[in-house]
Structures are given as C-alpha cells and as structure tokens.
Design a protein around this motif. Structure first.
Motif, PDB file in Angstrom:
ATOM      1  N   GLU A 325     -23.850 -16.476  -1.829  1.00 26.16           N
ATOM      2  CA  GLU A 325     -23.668 -15.106  -1.376  1.00 26.16           C
ATOM      3  C   GLU A 325     -22.256 -14.563  -1.564  1.00 26.16           C
ATOM      4  OE1 GLU A 325     -24.840 -14.814   2.665  1.00 26.16           O
ATOM      5  OE2 GLU A 325     -26.924 -15.373   2.292  1.00 26.16           O
ATOM      6  N   ASP A 326     -21.249 -15.399  -1.341  1.00 25.57           N
ATOM      7  CA  ASP A 326     -19.882 -14.888  -1.336  1.00 25.57           C
ATOM      8  C   ASP A 326     -19.411 -14.563  -2.747  1.00 25.57           C
ATOM      9  OD1 ASP A 326     -20.043 -15.297   1.302  1.00 25.57           O
ATOM     10  OD2 ASP A 326     -18.515 -16.859   1.443  1.00 25.57           O
ATOM     11  N   ALA A 327     -18.676 -13.477  -2.837  1.00 24.44           N
ATOM     12  CA  ALA A 327     -18.142 -13.044  -4.135  1.00 24.44           C
ATOM     13  C   ALA A 327     -16.837 -13.766  -4.455  1.00 24.44           C
ATOM     14  CB  ALA A 327     -17.914 -11.533  -4.125  1.00 24.44           C
ATOM     15  N   ASP A 328     -16.618 -13.991  -5.748  1.00 22.25           N
ATOM     16  CA  ASP A 328     -15.347 -14.541  -6.213  1.00 22.25           C
ATOM     17  C   ASP A 328     -14.375 -13.371  -6.349  1.00 22.25           C
ATOM     18  OD1 ASP A 328     -13.200 -15.668  -7.492  1.00 22.25           O
ATOM     19  OD2 ASP A 328     -14.398 -16.774  -8.965  1.00 22.25           O
ATOM     20  N   LEU A 329     -13.463 -13.230  -5.395  1.00 17.40           N
ATOM     21  CA  LEU A 329     -12.600 -12.047  -5.352  1.00 17.40           C
ATOM     22  C   LEU A 329     -11.737 -11.922  -6.594  1.00 17.40           C
ATOM     23  CD1 LEU A 329     -11.487 -11.966  -1.607  1.00 17.40           C
ATOM     24  CD2 LEU A 329     -13.296 -10.677  -2.750  1.00 17.40           C
ATOM     25  N   THR A 330     -11.306 -13.049  -7.140  1.00 13.98           N
ATOM     26  CA  THR A 330     -10.493 -12.986  -8.365  1.00 13.98           C
ATOM     27  C   THR A 330     -11.290 -12.364  -9.499  1.00 13.98           C
ATOM     28  OG1 THR A 330      -9.281 -14.973  -7.701  1.00 13.98           O
ATOM     29  CG2 THR A 330      -9.164 -14.335 -10.019  1.00 13.98           C
ATOM     30  N   GLU A 331     -12.521 -12.809  -9.643  1.00 11.60           N
ATOM     31  CA  GLU A 331     -13.388 -12.260 -10.685  1.00 11.60           C
ATOM     32  C   GLU A 331     -13.717 -10.794 -10.419  1.00 11.60           C
ATOM     33  OE1 GLU A 331     -17.800 -13.133 -12.682  1.00 11.60           O
ATOM     34  OE2 GLU A 331     -16.978 -14.429 -11.115  1.00 11.60           O
ATOM     35  N   VAL A 332     -13.954 -10.462  -9.129  1.00 11.62           N
ATOM     36  CA  VAL A 332     -14.285  -9.078  -8.786  1.00 11.62           C
ATOM     37  C   VAL A 332     -13.124  -8.147  -9.104  1.00 11.62           C
ATOM     38  CG1 VAL A 332     -14.832  -7.503  -6.885  1.00 11.62           C
ATOM     39  CG2 VAL A 332     -15.967  -9.731  -7.034  1.00 11.62           C
ATOM     40  N   ILE A 333     -11.913  -8.563  -8.758  1.00 15.35           N
ATOM     41  CA  ILE A 333     -10.737  -7.720  -9.035  1.00 15.35           C
ATOM     42  C   ILE A 333     -10.560  -7.519 -10.538  1.00 15.35           C
ATOM     43  CG2 ILE A 333      -8.218  -7.636  -8.889  1.00 15.35           C
ATOM     44  CD1 ILE A 333      -8.463  -9.054  -6.187  1.00 15.35           C
ATOM     45  N   THR A 334     -10.748  -8.586 -11.300  1.00 17.25           N
ATOM     46  CA  THR A 334     -10.633  -8.482 -12.765  1.00 17.25           C
ATOM     47  C   THR A 334     -11.662  -7.513 -13.323  1.00 17.25           C
ATOM     48  OG1 THR A 334      -9.819 -10.764 -12.883  1.00 17.25           O
ATOM     49  CG2 THR A 334     -10.675  -9.780 -14.915  1.00 17.25           C
ATOM     50  N   ASN A 335     -12.917  -7.651 -12.863  1.00 17.41           N
ATOM     51  CA  ASN A 335     -13.974  -6.753 -13.343  1.00 17.41           C
ATOM     52  C   ASN A 335     -13.699  -5.307 -12.942  1.00 17.41           C
ATOM     53  OD1 ASN A 335     -15.373  -8.879 -14.496  1.00 17.41           O
ATOM     54  ND2 ASN A 335     -16.649  -9.220 -12.672  1.00 17.41           N
ATOM     55  N   LEU A 336     -13.165  -5.116 -11.744  1.00 18.52           N
ATOM     56  CA  LEU A 336     -12.875  -3.751 -11.287  1.00 18.52           C
ATOM     57  C   LEU A 336     -11.783  -3.111 -12.134  1.00 18.52           C
ATOM     58  CD1 LEU A 336     -13.300  -1.461  -9.289  1.00 18.52           C
ATOM     59  CD2 LEU A 336     -11.676  -2.585  -7.747  1.00 18.52           C
ATOM     60  N   ARG A 337     -10.737  -3.869 -12.434  1.00 25.61           N
ATOM     61  CA  ARG A 337      -9.669  -3.320 -13.275  1.00 25.61           C
ATOM     62  C   ARG A 337     -10.187  -2.991 -14.664  1.00 25.61           C
ATOM     63  NH1 ARG A 337      -4.463  -3.827 -11.547  1.00 25.61           N
ATOM     64  NH2 ARG A 337      -4.147  -2.401 -13.321  1.00 25.61           N
ATOM     65  N   MET A 338     -11.019  -3.858 -15.218  1.00 22.97           N
ATOM     66  CA  MET A 338     -11.612  -3.593 -16.533  1.00 22.97           C
ATOM     67  C   MET A 338     -12.475  -2.340 -16.490  1.00 22.97           C
ATOM     68  SD  MET A 338     -12.668  -7.410 -17.843  1.00 22.97           S
ATOM     69  CE  MET A 338     -13.500  -6.699 -19.269  1.00 22.97           C
ATOM     70  N   GLN A 339     -13.245  -2.192 -15.406  1.00 20.69           N
ATOM     71  CA  GLN A 339     -14.111  -1.032 -15.290  1.00 20.69           C
ATOM     72  C   GLN A 339     -13.303   0.256 -15.130  1.00 20.69           C
ATOM     73  OE1 GLN A 339     -17.405  -1.727 -15.721  1.00 20.69           O
ATOM     74  NE2 GLN A 339     -17.548   0.468 -16.074  1.00 20.69           N
ATOM     75  N   GLU A 340     -12.170   0.140 -14.437  1.00 17.76           N
ATOM     76  CA  GLU A 340     -11.292   1.311 -14.304  1.00 17.76           C
ATOM     77  C   GLU A 340     -10.761   1.736 -15.677  1.00 17.76           C
ATOM     78  OE1 GLU A 340      -8.263   0.214 -11.591  1.00 17.76           O
ATOM     79  OE2 GLU A 340      -9.461   0.680  -9.808  1.00 17.76           O
ATOM     80  N   ASN A 341     -10.388   0.771 -16.487  1.00 20.06           N
ATOM     81  CA  ASN A 341      -9.902   1.077 -17.831  1.00 20.06           C
ATOM     82  C   ASN A 341     -10.995   1.729 -18.678  1.00 20.06           C
ATOM     83  OD1 ASN A 341      -7.390   0.010 -17.216  1.00 20.06           O
ATOM     84  ND2 ASN A 341      -7.917  -2.037 -17.984  1.00 20.06           N
ATOM     85  N   VAL A 342     -12.200   1.179 -18.573  1.00 21.00           N
ATOM     86  CA  VAL A 342     -13.322   1.757 -19.313  1.00 21.00           C
ATOM     87  C   VAL A 342     -13.579   3.188 -18.844  1.00 21.00           C
ATOM     88  CG1 VAL A 342     -15.815   1.592 -19.715  1.00 21.00           C
ATOM     89  CG2 VAL A 342     -14.402  -0.473 -19.795  1.00 21.00           C
ATOM     90  N   HIS A 343     -13.502   3.384 -17.536  1.00 21.73           N
ATOM     91  CA  HIS A 343     -13.746   4.718 -16.986  1.00 21.73           C
ATOM     92  C   HIS A 343     -12.698   5.716 -17.485  1.00 21.73           C
ATOM     93  CE1 HIS A 343     -15.211   7.719 -14.231  1.00 21.73           C
ATOM     94  NE2 HIS A 343     -14.018   7.829 -13.649  1.00 21.73           N
ATOM     95  N   ARG A 344     -11.452   5.299 -17.493  1.00 26.04           N
ATOM     96  CA  ARG A 344     -10.386   6.189 -17.982  1.00 26.04           C
ATOM     97  C   ARG A 344     -10.595   6.507 -19.467  1.00 26.04           C
ATOM     98  NH1 ARG A 344      -6.085   6.697 -14.549  1.00 26.04           N
ATOM     99  NH2 ARG A 344      -6.054   5.256 -12.759  1.00 26.04           N
ATOM    100  N   ALA A 345     -10.985   5.500 -20.231  1.00 25.15           N
ATOM    101  CA  ALA A 345     -11.223   5.729 -21.658  1.00 25.15           C
ATOM    102  C   ALA A 345     -12.394   6.691 -21.859  1.00 25.15           C
ATOM    103  CB  ALA A 345     -11.503   4.400 -22.351  1.00 25.15           C
ATOM    104  N   SER A 346     -13.431   6.558 -21.017  1.00 24.03           N
ATOM    105  CA  SER A 346     -14.584   7.446 -21.107  1.00 24.03           C
ATOM    106  C   SER A 346     -14.177   8.887 -20.816  1.00 24.03           C
ATOM    107  CB  SER A 346     -15.664   7.007 -20.122  1.00 24.03           C
ATOM    108  OG  SER A 346     -16.122   5.711 -20.439  1.00 24.03           O
ATOM    109  N   LEU A 347     -13.365   9.058 -19.782  1.00 21.03           N
ATOM    110  CA  LEU A 347     -12.908  10.410 -19.451  1.00 21.03           C
ATOM    111  C   LEU A 347     -12.067  11.005 -20.581  1.00 21.03           C
ATOM    112  CD1 LEU A 347     -11.944   9.999 -15.679  1.00 21.03           C
ATOM    113  CD2 LEU A 347     -13.978  11.111 -16.628  1.00 21.03           C
ATOM    114  N   SER A 348     -11.230  10.148 -21.185  1.00 23.71           N
ATOM    115  CA  SER A 348     -10.371  10.641 -22.281  1.00 23.71           C
ATOM    116  C   SER A 348     -11.210  11.055 -23.485  1.00 23.71           C
ATOM    117  CB  SER A 348      -9.377   9.547 -22.679  1.00 23.71           C
ATOM    118  OG  SER A 348      -8.590   9.951 -23.775  1.00 23.71           O
ATOM    119  N   ALA A 349     -12.221  10.213 -23.819  1.00 27.50           N
ATOM    120  CA  ALA A 349     -13.092  10.545 -24.944  1.00 27.50           C
ATOM    121  C   ALA A 349     -13.941  11.762 -24.626  1.00 27.50           C
ATOM    122  CB  ALA A 349     -13.978   9.346 -25.288  1.00 27.50           C
TER     123      ALA A 349
END
Length: 363
Positions: A325-349
C-alpha cells in the motif's frame, strides 16, 4: 487526413487534462503516503490490502488473547507458590507438634496458626484475576470455596447447592441408619459438618437419612474443574487455568481441620506418632501442588513460544501491507517533477497551436 485547427486545439486540451490528472495522482500519493486512495485506482492492490488488514487484525486479537492467558497463568503460578509456602509452614508446625516435649497450650498456639493458614489457603483458592475466579473451572463468576472451606457449586438452574467434601465417608456413616438426620450420632466432626451444610442449605429440604442418601447418590453436583481454553492462533486453543481439584482439593481443608482438632485435643494425651499420618498427607498435597505448577510451567513456556510467533507474524504482515500500500516517496517525487516538466512543455506547445487572432497581427 485533413487536420483542422479545432482538432489541434481539442487534442491539446485533452492532453493537458491528462497531465493534470497525473499530477493530481502523484500529489495525492505524496500527501497520503499511499499508492492508492480508492479501490478504482488499483483493484488488485486494494484486494490485497483488505486481506492483509484482516490478517493483521486477527493477529492483534490473538495477541490480546495471549495477554489474557498470561494474566491467568501468572496469577495462578503466584497463588500456587504462596500455597506451597503455606503448606510447608503447616508441615513445620505439625513436625514441631510431634515433639513430645510440647505442652497443651503450646500445641494450642500451633492450632491457631494452622487455622489461620487454612483461611489463607482458602483466600488463595478464591483468587481473582481481571475480576474472574481462576480456580473454579469455567465458573469464573463464583468463588471456589465458601467461608467454611466447602466447595461451592451451582446446579443447572444456577442455584447454589452444597458439594459434600467427603461424600463417601458421609454415606458410610449414615448407611443403614433410619430417622431424622438431627438424631444421628456422628463421631467425626467433619462428616457432621458436611451433613449440617446439606441439611441447613436454603435450597434443599433434607431432613431424613434417606433423603440425604438420595441427594448424595443422585443430585450432588460435581465441582467445576473444566478447562478454560482461549484461542491463541488459528485452530489452536491454550488452557489458561489449572485443575482446581489438584491444586486446592477439598480434602486439603478437611485435613487442616483435622490437624487443628488434634492439636487442641487433650484426651487422650498426644505423642509424636499421632502426627505421622498428617505429615504424609501434607506431603502428598504439596507434591500434587508441585505437579500442577510443573504442568502450568510447561504451558507457560509454550505460551512464550506462541507469543513470539505472533509478534513475528505481526511484523511480517505489517511489512507486506506496507509494501503493498505505501508509496515510494522518492519515486513519487521523481514522477511528479517529470510530470510537471511534461505539463509545462504541453502548455508551451499549446500556445503555439492556438489559432492567432487579428490582435496578434495588429501588434
């Protein structure tokens, strides 16, 4: 295939919405520390979580049961230890009384101490733990012995009825007699006391010898010596109490009364040999008590092993539930930062895809 401006705009909005959903998922995982927050997030993880929680709840209940078992066993062991010391003191007094140099008043003092020890043993036999009598089988709401040292029992209706300590001797005494119990000429004071208890009991109407014989032969309840079994694991019950008739037999109190009576008699004069039989009987009671403590000790050792296993099961189940059940916070933070970058790129495009307006050209 012709791609229109509206198709570009719609696809861009859908992708941005997906990015927002992914970021929301990772943000929930960070705030809750869990991989999923609703069964629809991952049904497999959710079902495993239910199983692990059920198993953990069961182990915790078994640990609470073990706590109850330990309370019974520890209290029983301490009580029997005190009883053993008391019997040892009685033996010392009887051994002293067998010395012919003791006078009547000195033996009378010994009799007083033995009588007090008898009362102390009765209190020990009525020991309570968690507001339950631990030396009365499964009848934990009632004391084993009354103030006179008689075993107390209840019939099927729950009514208190006397249990004659030495029923065989009583039957032998009144066998062949006729008439009223009050007219019996009984030499043994213990037998007389047993008959008085039976005759004077509130729930019984016994006055004749025949009625007494009928009661003792057919209606006299047995003392409650049933095992108190507590479930400590799946399909495993552990006996928590001791056999009361072995640890505190009714005959023990009869014997102590006999010792008191003998110490206080002065006709005929006593000599050392008069106490030999009492020493032998006391030794047997002490040995029975030691045997019962040995049996209890073996079960206490087993209880420790079960308790250790339950602790290991709790750790293992908790670890499995955590991994599930418990999330791997290190992995979650990494995925969140990657998703933020993708989101910014989507907005720019997306800003480049949106159809320019007349105002863009006027500038």
């Amino acid at each position: 295939m012709r791609v229109t401006q509206s198709m570009l705009s719609n696809n861009m909005m859908n992708n941005i919405q997906k990015n927002n959903s992914e970021m929301q998922k990772y943000m929930e995982q960070m705030s809750t520390g869990k991989k999923i927050n609703r069964p629809s997030d991952d049904p497999v993880v959710a079902m495993k979580g239910v199983d692990y929680r059920s198993e953990l709840s069961k182990v915790e209940q078994f640990e609470r049961n073990m706590s109850e078992v330990n309370t019974w066993m520890d209290s029983s062991d301490e009580a029997m230890n005190e009883a053993g010391q008391a019997l040892t003191r009685v033996r010392e007094l009887v051994l002293q009384a067998s010395n012919d140099s003791y006078e009547e008043n000195q033996r009378g003092n010994m009799a007083s101490e033995v009588d007090e020890i008898k009362n102390h043993l009765r209190e020990i036999a009525n020991t309570k733990a968690n507001n339950k009598y631990i030396f009365n089988g499964t009848n934990t709401e009632n004391a084993r012995f009354n103030e006179d040292g008689f075993v107390e029992a209840h019939n099927e209706n729950g009514d208190l009825v006397p249990v004659i300590n030495n029923a065989d001797d009583v039957l032998n005494e009144i066998a062949g007699e006729n008439g009223d119990l009050a007219d019996l000429n009984i030499d043994d004071p213990e037998i007389e006391r047993s008959i008085d208890q039976m005759r004077n009991h509130d729930n019984l109407d016994i006055t004749t010898v025949d009625e007494a014989e009928d009661y003792m032969n057919n209606n006299m309840p047995e003392p409650n010596n049933n095992d108190v079994n507590i479930e400590v694991s799946d399909g495993v019950d552990l006996k928590a109490n001791t056999n009361p008739s072995n640890a505190f037999p009714a005959e023990m109190f009869d014997e102590l009364n006999n010792i008191v009576n003998k110490l206080t008699q002065d006709d005929p004069p006593l000599n050392g040999d008069d106490f030999d039989e009492h020493l032998t009987t006391l030794d047997q009671f002490s040995q029975d008590l030691v045997n019962e403590r040995a049996d209890l000790g073996a079960r206490m050792n087993r209880a420790e092993l079960i308790e250790t296993r339950l602790s290991q099961q709790e750790v293992t189940t908790t670890d499995l539930m955590t991994q599930n059940e418990d999330a791997d916070l290190t992995e979650v933070i990494t995925n969140l930062r990657m998703q933020e970058n993708v989101h910014r790129a989507s907005l720019s495009a997306g800003s480049r895809i949106i159809q320019p307006t007349l105002m863009d050209f006027l500038r």
